[in-house]
Enzyme design. Structure first.
Site, mmCIF file in Angstrom:
data_model
loop_
_atom_site.group_PDB
_atom_site.id
_atom_site.type_symbol
_atom_site.label_atom_id
_atom_site.label_comp_id
_atom_site.label_asym_id
_atom_site.label_seq_id
_atom_site.Cartn_x
_atom_site.Cartn_y
_atom_site.Cartn_z
ATOM 1 C CB VAL A 213 -0.858 0.368 1.471
ATOM 2 C CG1 VAL A 213 -1.478 1.548 1.081
ATOM 3 C CG2 VAL A 213 -2.018 -0.832 1.282
ATOM 4 C CE LYS A 214 3.073 4.239 -4.947
ATOM 5 N NZ LYS A 214 3.338 4.037 -6.728
ATOM 6 C CB ILE A 215 1.923 5.840 3.106
ATOM 7 C CG1 ILE A 215 0.251 4.780 3.421
ATOM 8 C CG2 ILE A 215 1.299 6.627 3.681
ATOM 9 C CD1 ILE A 215 0.259 4.043 4.786
#
Length: 373
Positions: free
Chosen positions: A142-144
């Site tokens: 998951v890209k944050i």
């Protein structure tokens, strides 16, 4: 099968994980993604809203799902969620053998939290968990974004066992805080009784955007000496980030986590397509080769490197004095490193917002097209 004598094979042998910066349902269904794994040493994929919007507009691979979503009266936000998570889950399945062969370090596919949440810590944590649960694959990232508000979201997501690709990193001090946020997350995960060997993270440091902005300022400068720094700042920035990586993941604090099975958060070189035609088109690959890094490439760059890329071994370790001299030269010429990095983060967030809106508009148009059918 993969040929280790090719430039990409040689790059992989140097300890660089080769990821593709692109994904589409057509690429998955056609076998094109599998072919890149088998024949081009590709061991992961990164995505973003722009990539999804382009994929949706090309061909008819999404027609059946969009028609079903339209018939169900699905709103545009939920439709985007369903479409993108399906692509990522399917791609994760394609990479499952790579993930198994690398103890989960590679074989990863990234999906992004809505950029609208970049300044919202709690919203980012909630959506990261929602994406993680929906994709339901251990090899999803998951890209944050690495905003100030994103840092505690990174820690909390890692603490919950969510794999995180930290994106939009520019400044070295921010990269250090990203790595520290990962360490803090692992410590909380350990306290929570989680298996640290199942948690992974990368830190995506952007390159070509740095050179584009800095070179513009260099070209406007009256200082002749600073002209020698064109095309060198992006590389210097990444090399000094690698120095921080070596430092932080070689401490007693890290040793405790490593003994519990934790993996290092690897640096990932992002934005590796050269934007200045006067530079070699493989510069951000050749000049950033180092052990235990990821290089995510647009397909054009990947193909170019496999055609004519060259290597001269580890191009990062031991370059730190020269890299500091490059950044010092900027300061001497009156170009503020921090001002550039702050501007790039702000512009990056705005670009992500625009891309997200384009994706929403694309899906909205497709839903309207099939409504009532």
């Amino acid at each position: 099968m993969n040929d280790n004598t090719t430039p990409l094979g040689a790059l992989s042998a140097e300890g660089v994980s080769i990821w593709l910066d692109d994904l589409s349902r057509e690429r998955i269904k056609s076998g094109g993604l599998r072919d890149l794994i088998d024949n081009r040493h590709v061991v992961g994929v990164t995505t973003n809203p722009t990539i999804f919007a382009k994929a949706l507009s090309d061909g008819e691979a999404y027609t059946d799902q969009v028609r079903e979503l339209a018939a169900a009266g699905t709103d545009v936000d939920d439709a985007v969620f369903e479409i993108t998570t399906k692509d990522v889950a399917d791609a994760c399945d394609v990479f499952s053998d790579v993930a198994a062969a690398t103890d989960g370090e590679d074989g990863k596919v990234s999906i992004e939290v809505s950029p609208k949440l970049a300044r919202d810590t709690d919203g980012t944590i909630a959506m990261a968990k929602q994406l993680w649960d929906k994709v339901g694959r251990s090899n999803v990232f998951v890209k944050i974004p690495a905003t100030v508000e994103g840092l505690p979201a990174i820690t909390e997501s890692i603490a919950q066992g969510v794999n995180v690709n930290v994106t939009l990193i520019f400044a070295l001090d921010r990269y250090r805080k990203v790595a520290e946020a990962y360490l803090a997350g692992l410590e909380k995960a350990k306290e929570n009784g989680l298996d640290l060997s199942k948690i992974h993270s990368v830190a995506s440091i952007f390159i070509s955007r740095v050179d584009t902005e800095v070179d513009k300022r260099i070209d406007a400068s009256d200082d002749g000496a600073v002209k020698e720094l064109r095309g060198k700042v992006g590389l210097a920035n990444c090399r000094l980030a690698y120095q921080i990586y070596e430092e932080l993941f070689n401490t007693p604090r890290w040793s405790v986590l490593a003994e519990a099975g934790a993996f290092k958060q690897r640096p990932l070189w992002a934005s590796t397509g050269v934007k200045d035609d006067s530079y070699p088109d493989t510069m951000y690959i050749t000049e950033l080769t180092a052990p235990n890094v990821v290089n995510t490439m647009p397909e054009k760059t990947l193909v170019a490197f496999d055609d004519h890329g060259t290597l001269h071994g580890d191009a990062v370790t031991g370059t730190y004095a020269n890299s500091n001299a490059v950044l010092d030269g900027l300061q001497t010429a009156g170009i503020s490193y921090q001002e550039v990095m702050d501007q790039l983060e702000d512009e990056g967030l705005k670009k992500f917002d625009v891309s997200w809106d384009e994706l929403l508009d694309s899906v909205k148009s497709e839903l309207a097209r099939y409504a009532g059918q």
